[in-house]
Scaffold this active site. Structure first.
Site, PDB file in Angstrom:
ATOM      1  N   LYS A 178      18.429  67.399 -40.214  1.00  0.00           N
ATOM      2  CA  LYS A 178      19.302  67.712 -39.071  1.00  0.00           C
ATOM      3  C   LYS A 178      20.391  68.758 -39.351  1.00  0.00           C
ATOM      4  O   LYS A 178      21.545  68.589 -38.945  1.00  0.00           O
ATOM      5  CB  LYS A 178      20.002  66.429 -38.586  1.00  0.00           C
ATOM      6  N   ASP A 202      21.568  54.733 -39.219  1.00  0.00           N
ATOM      7  CA  ASP A 202      22.000  54.512 -37.823  1.00  0.00           C
ATOM      8  C   ASP A 202      21.023  53.633 -37.034  1.00  0.00           C
ATOM      9  O   ASP A 202      21.420  52.895 -36.140  1.00  0.00           O
ATOM     10  CB  ASP A 202      22.261  55.841 -37.087  1.00  0.00           C
TER      11      ASP A 202
HETATM   12  C1  BGC Z   1      17.186  60.956 -40.405  1.00  0.00           C
HETATM   13  C2  BGC Z   1      17.227  59.461 -40.161  1.00  0.00           C
HETATM   14  C3  BGC Z   1      18.087  59.153 -38.951  1.00  0.00           C
HETATM   15  C4  BGC Z   1      17.623  59.969 -37.755  1.00  0.00           C
HETATM   16  C5  BGC Z   1      18.450  59.716 -36.513  1.00  0.00           C
HETATM   17  C6  BGC Z   1      16.802  61.698 -39.136  1.00  0.00           C
HETATM   18  O1  BGC Z   1      16.893  63.067 -39.346  1.00  0.00           O
HETATM   19  O2  BGC Z   1      16.267  61.265 -41.414  1.00  0.00           O
HETATM   20  O3  BGC Z   1      17.721  58.786 -41.290  1.00  0.00           O
HETATM   21  O4  BGC Z   1      18.006  57.792 -38.664  1.00  0.00           O
HETATM   22  O5  BGC Z   1      17.678  61.348 -38.072  1.00  0.00           O
HETATM   23  O6  BGC Z   1      19.780  60.027 -36.698  1.00  0.00           O
END
Ligand code: BGC
Length: 509
Positions: free
Chosen positions: A198, A234
């Site tokens: 992200k 989360d």
């Molecule tokens: C992460 C997860 C997270 C999800 C939602 C993903 O990019 O790898 O750990 O739960 O985003 O935030």
């Protein structure tokens, strides 16, 4: 028997039909988007060429669900785990709330563009999780790509400021740390970052224990103390915060900047964990589904481009087809191609439309919400639009957000079907705690997802509960539940070898 409206495809064309059929596949035909309003009929053939690759048939969605089912097994396997694209990470959360939890907690929430600090009170008598206070600290873009030390120092400073301004500095409160990235959790307070996702890419953190990095940053300041720490993804926070209200909540799902889900798995199936009894919450990290190429046949040229230009090419392929970080960019790329082919905006690409990242995912929700919004946004993007252009743009947005909802539905269907099979139930009634801007803000996303998952998992009756402040309150809840006496679990050493997947193949799938 009452008739229902279903969308049917035949050689004669596509359209809505009334039927009394209860056949799941026939009914599943309803999950195809009905794309072409009357006045766009003449555009149908031209536009369909661009949108058709995004339209996944019910059979394809069932196939996606079946592939994920196999990948869940690989992730859970003792030997297959280290090569598995869907990581299936043990969370050391062995129980959902039972309503007896109480106390004051701090919660940190890092996972999107903002970082939050919260003071949370869990009141047993009132069966409530109260957010006493919270504070948001922005994480500047440079920090998301800077060093780990800078990031954790910033977090420690925000926490220090919060404690100071809320007169909490003298207390040593337990802390729930929601860190929403894939982590190999060794214990509830020991969690190794596998990789950033992200848009984050801070140096010196991958492969390290993030709880330790946080403690070191707090130690560097030396002006306050924290109590025991519980690390939480989360999805887990979301499941746990909903679990206080509804004790049958056993799945947490996020569809926001990123996407992911966790669920309660039987420990005996988690081959990397010592022990046979009880359940443990598994963070699936389903965003990594497809990283081994198993979704290549459904990727469009636009998905390939989005992946190529992302800061983590080749990984989190499923997430890149679904989540808020990427949906806007997929739409933009389709619109650019249609414009280059002289189908939109008189063939003129404005500077904003031509710039990566400037078509935000929130525009998709706004555009689908109404034609007037679409006109306004296209004007703001500097485009010379016609009414047909605005309608085609809405169609593009609808097609791409629908694909996202249906892919999530396919993945969620895999999880509920798995839980039902695990428990050898003919029918499963369960609750999913959900959060994330795409799910919450898009006008039709949640209803499309729910409808599709009902069709793909007909033996499961699912209640969807939107989590309020899940990451923060849920982290406090995990910390509270972790304080309950529970038997310890240990991660077993990894080794090469064969997992007996046959043994685990589920019936009736
Ligand atoms: C992460 C997860 C997270 C999800 C939602 C993903 O990019 O790898 O750990 O739960 O985003 O935030």
């Amino acid at each position: 028997m009452q008739n229902k409206r279903v969308y049917v495809k035949s050689e004669a064309g596509r359209g809505w039909a009334d039927t009394a059929s209860n056949d799941p596949l026939e009914m599943a035909a309803t999950i195809q988007p009905c794309c072409f309003p009357g006045f766009l009929q003449s555009w149908k053939i031209t536009v369909e060429k661009y949108l058709q690759p995004f339209q996944l048939s019910p059979e394809t969605l069932q196939e996606v669900s079946a592939r994920l089912r196999k990948d869940l097994l690989r992730g859970l396997g003792k030997h297959s785990h280290h090569k598995a694209p869907v990581k299936m990470l043990p969370t050391f959360v062995r129980a959902t709330p039972d309503g007896t939890e109480k106390g004051d907690f701090l919660a940190l929430d890092l996972g999107g563009t903002n970082f939050r600090v919260l003071h949370v009170r869990v009141e047993e008598e009132a069966q409530k999780v109260l957010k006493m206070d919270s504070q948001i600290c922005a994480i500047p873009q440079e920090m998301m790509l800077g060093t780990g030390e800078q990031l954790f120092d910033h977090i420690a400073t925000c926490l220090g400021d919060f404690l100071e301004s809320h007169n909490l500095k003298g207390q040593t409160l337990p802390l729930g740390f929601t860190f929403s990235f894939p982590c190999e959790q060794l214990e509830i307070d020991k969690s190794i970052l596998i990789r950033w996702t992200k848009g984050f890419n801070c140096s010196g953190v991958e492969g390290k224990d993030v709880v330790q990095l946080l403690k070191e940053a707090i130690h560097r300041r030396g002006d306050y103390h924290i109590g025991s720490v519980a690390m939480v993804n989360d999805t887990v926070g979301t499941m746990m915060s909903c679990g206080y209200k509804d004790q049958s909540c056993e799945i947490g799902m996020i569809i926001g900047t990123g996407t992911n889900a966790c669920y309660m798995e039987e420990i005996k199936n988690v081959k990397r964990i010592e022990g046979e009894d009880g359940r443990m919450c598994i963070n699936t990290e389903w965003g990594g589904f497809g990283d081994d190429g198993c979704l290549d046949d459904i990727l469009t040229e636009f998905d390939v481009e989005v992946d190529k230009t992302s800061i983590n090419p080749g990984v989190h392929i499923f997430e890149k087809m679904i989540s808020g970080m990427y949906l806007g960019e997929i739409v933009r790329l389709v619109l650019v191609k249609m414009t280059k082919d002289k189908l939109l905006f008189k063939g003129q690409i404005s500077e904003a439309l031509g710039t990566r990242g400037l078509f935000e995912t929130k525009f998709i929700s706004e555009i689908e919400d109404g034609l007037e919004n679409a006109k306004k946004i296209l004007t703001e993007l500097g485009l010379d639009w016609s009414l047909v252009d605005a309608s085609v743009v809405r169609l593009v947005c609808d097609t791409i957000s629908s694909r996202s909802a249906y892919l999530c539905a396919a993945a969620l269907a895999t999880l509920v079907n798995r839980i039902r099979n695990n428990r050898k139930l003919g029918h499963l009634k369960t609750t999913v705690g959900v959060d994330g801007t795409v799910y919450r803000k898009h006008p039709t996303f949640s209803s499309k997802l729910q409808k599709a998952v009902r069709l793909l998992a007909p033996q499961c009756d699912i209640t969807f509960l939107v989590s309020e402040d899940g990451s923060g309150k849920g982290a406090a809840m995990v910390t509270a539940v972790a304080q309950r006496p529970a038997h310890q679990s240990r991660l077993l050493e990894e080794s090469d070898g064969e997992d007996n997947e046959e043994e685990e193949e589920e019936e009736g799938q």
